[in-house]
Structures are given as C-alpha cells and as structure tokens.
Design a protein around this motif. Sequence first.
Motif, PDB file in Angstrom:
ATOM      1  N   ASP A  83      11.374  22.586  -0.206  1.00 50.44           N
ATOM      2  CA  ASP A  83      11.859  22.117   1.089  1.00 50.44           C
ATOM      3  C   ASP A  83      13.139  22.865   1.481  1.00 50.44           C
ATOM      4  O   ASP A  83      13.306  23.273   2.635  1.00 50.44           O
ATOM      5  CB  ASP A  83      12.106  20.609   1.043  1.00 50.44           C
ATOM      6  N   ALA A  92      12.092  26.264   2.646  1.00 52.23           N
ATOM      7  CA  ALA A  92      11.445  26.223   3.965  1.00 52.23           C
ATOM      8  C   ALA A  92      12.477  25.967   5.063  1.00 52.23           C
ATOM      9  O   ALA A  92      12.438  26.593   6.127  1.00 52.23           O
ATOM     10  CB  ALA A  92      10.369  25.141   3.983  1.00 52.23           C
ATOM     11  N   ALA A  93      13.420  25.058   4.793  1.00 49.12           N
ATOM     12  CA  ALA A  93      14.448  24.750   5.801  1.00 49.12           C
ATOM     13  C   ALA A  93      15.299  25.988   6.072  1.00 49.12           C
ATOM     14  O   ALA A  93      15.610  26.309   7.228  1.00 49.12           O
ATOM     15  CB  ALA A  93      15.332  23.596   5.304  1.00 49.12           C
ATOM     16  N   ALA A 118      13.313  28.458   8.138  1.00 53.47           N
ATOM     17  CA  ALA A 118      13.220  28.022   9.545  1.00 53.47           C
ATOM     18  C   ALA A 118      14.543  28.286  10.272  1.00 53.47           C
ATOM     19  O   ALA A 118      14.559  28.777  11.397  1.00 53.47           O
ATOM     20  CB  ALA A 118      12.853  26.539   9.603  1.00 53.47           C
ATOM     21  N   ARG A 119      15.649  27.963   9.597  1.00 50.27           N
ATOM     22  CA  ARG A 119      16.966  28.204  10.218  1.00 50.27           C
ATOM     23  C   ARG A 119      17.168  29.685  10.525  1.00 50.27           C
ATOM     24  O   ARG A 119      17.777  30.069  11.507  1.00 50.27           O
ATOM     25  CB  ARG A 119      18.090  27.727   9.297  1.00 50.27           C
ATOM     26  N   LEU A 145       5.017  21.458   4.405  1.00 45.97           N
ATOM     27  CA  LEU A 145       6.241  22.132   4.850  1.00 45.97           C
ATOM     28  C   LEU A 145       5.991  22.919   6.131  1.00 45.97           C
ATOM     29  O   LEU A 145       6.832  22.958   7.033  1.00 45.97           O
ATOM     30  CB  LEU A 145       6.745  23.082   3.760  1.00 45.97           C
ATOM     31  N   ARG A 187       6.033  20.400   8.756  1.00 42.86           N
ATOM     32  CA  ARG A 187       7.370  19.813   8.967  1.00 42.86           C
ATOM     33  C   ARG A 187       8.285  20.756   9.739  1.00 42.86           C
ATOM     34  O   ARG A 187       9.052  20.339  10.587  1.00 42.86           O
ATOM     35  CB  ARG A 187       8.001  19.483   7.601  1.00 42.86           C
ATOM     36  N   TYR A 188       8.196  22.048   9.438  1.00 40.68           N
ATOM     37  CA  TYR A 188       9.138  22.991  10.051  1.00 40.68           C
ATOM     38  C   TYR A 188       8.519  23.800  11.194  1.00 40.68           C
ATOM     39  O   TYR A 188       9.165  24.693  11.741  1.00 40.68           O
ATOM     40  CB  TYR A 188       9.725  23.916   8.982  1.00 40.68           C
TER      41      TYR A 188
END
Length: 344
Positions: free
Chosen positions: A242, A245-246, A249-250, A311, A314-315
């Motif tokens: 996670d 993945a975060a 994405a950022r 994921l 989610r993203y």
Amino acid sequence: MSCNSGLDLFVDDSASPPAVGLIGIARMAASASTLQTKRRVEYLEIEARRFIGRCSSPRMPFAWTINPYRGCEFGCRYCYARYTHEFMELRDPELFETRIFAKRFSPEAFRSDLARVRPAESICIGTATDPYQPAERRYRITRKILDVLAAGSGRKAGITTKSDLIVRDIDLLQRIAQANSIHVNITVTTVDERLARLLEPLAPRPALRLDAVRALTDAGIRCTVLAHPVMPLINDSDEALDALAAAAARAGAVSLSAAPLFLKPCSKPVFFAFLDAHFPAFAARYRQRYEHQAYLRGAYPEMLRQRVEKLIARYGFLPRGVAELAEEWPSGPQLKLFADNERA
Ligand code: SF4
C-alpha cells in the motif's frame, strides 16, 4: 549519490588475449577490449551482431528487445539476468555486476536493424539489463538509441529502468512522444530505503526513482511503477504494498504492476546468500519452495494478484496494457503540417 563518486578511473584500450576454443558471443566477450576500469568494475566494449532482438516469450507484452549493456552494476540480489553472462562463459555470478559490456553502437546499423521491426510491433529497451545503469553516464548508448527513435514516427516503444538517470533524456522522450507511443516503467520494489539498500545495493534510492516518475509525468511521459519482484515475507505485506502504491500514485504513475519473485538457477546462490545474511529465519522456506523451480506455485501468485487488484482500484491506476496504449492524438505529421501552415 553518484554511482561513480570517489572512484579512480583509468583508460586501458588494450585488447584481451585471443579466445581459443570459444564460439559466438563467448568468443566476442573474451576478445572484447577494455574501455575503462574503476575500483570494482571493468567496462569492455563488445561487438553486437544485432542491436534489436526478437522476444522469444509469448508472455511478454513486447515483440522486440534492446539491451545496450551486458551485465548490470546495480547488483540486485534477486536479479535473474545473471544467466546472460553465462552465454559468454562467465559463470561466476559476481562477474555480472563487475564486468560490464557496452555494445558498440552505430546509428546506421541500428537503423537497418530497426527496419526489421513493423510499426505495430512494440520494442522494449531494458528487458534484461538496466539501460540507465552507471555505464550509461559514460557511453550514452541508450541516449543514442533514443536519438534514432526520435527521428522516426509511428513506433511503439517502452523503457524499463531502476534509475533516475532517465530524466537526463526527457528532451528526447518528449520528441519521441510527438510522433510515436512511448511508455516508461520504473521499478520500485519497496519504499523502505534500508530494505532497498540491501536488495538493490547500487541502484538509486526508491525516493529518487519516484522523483523520476514525477519528472517524467510532468513532462507528459506516461509511467508505470513495477513492483517486481514481490518476495514473500520481505516486501509483500499489505502495508508495504500500500505504501508503494500510494507513493506511485503521488508521483503520477498511471499504473502499477507486481509479480512474484522469479529465481533462475544462476540467481539462486546470490539470493540465498542474501537471505542467509539478512533474513535467516526465511532462508529454509525459500530454499524449499524454489529448490526445483523458478516460479512460485500454489496460492501465492493468486493472493498477490488479488492484493494488487485492490490497490489498483484504491488508487485509480489503469490496468497494464491499457496504460501503454498510444496516446489518443499522436502528433507527428499533423503537428508538422500545422507548424508548416503556421509558417506559411
Ligand atoms: S537493475 Fe535489473 S538488470 Fe540490473 S541488477 Fe537489478 S534486476 Fe538485474
């Protein structure tokens, strides 16, 4: 950190002794001239019969491959490309990291190789070794390849790397993107800097790779973050994936992909020694699972697939494949005509 910092260089153009009894690529490797050496690594120049090779695996999303270098100084403990040195009769796995062959590049020969590739077929740069490893700072072969691609149109190309050196070539990538489809894959296996240093000792830090994703994205180049490989109990927890993945994405990545560890026979001694040193509690389980096979079987790959799918949802990542499709408005001839009209 610069990969070359603090290292003494000297030039040695002497040729190696004749390669008696060897054939093909092994003979070429044994006859290669030394370009430069530094304390740990020796760089040699090697003749390439072809610069662009056909991909032999139907499972891969590309038809042609380009690898400007043989060997890779980043020294990832799980690297499965070590077998490529075995073709040259270099069987000590350490030599993959310390004897780097730069392929002799000629734009004319490359262009004639490129003529064999039909426009619908995709080409991936960096399928075996990293095209932006430290040698690229010196020899700029990847940049020379991009320079040729930038002069053409209608091609589908991808680049896979673990290095932020790719941002050096944003100018060329943007030129390529005007008339071709280009996609970049940046590999990030963990955002944990300490773990990354153990796993990928000489590769740029994960934060630098993610900065590269941001810089490429800001320049209009689509990026996927590859979490390859995922290693059970090492970088596969929900939290670890996670966080990765975060961060992807950022940084603006359009997609995320993950695949379980794949261990060819040549990579097992290096990886198992790494486990003994840093994860001794898992070493026996890994040996048992990988002893007679390169891939993990059983429930694990499916578990990982489901974890990654969550994921992706989610993203808001695009599925791989879709992310690599050509842009809606390829701008080659139209942009040129438009520009011509404006000048008229
Ligand atoms: S960057 Fe890729 S080719 Fe280089 S050592 Fe790591 S896994 Fe192998």
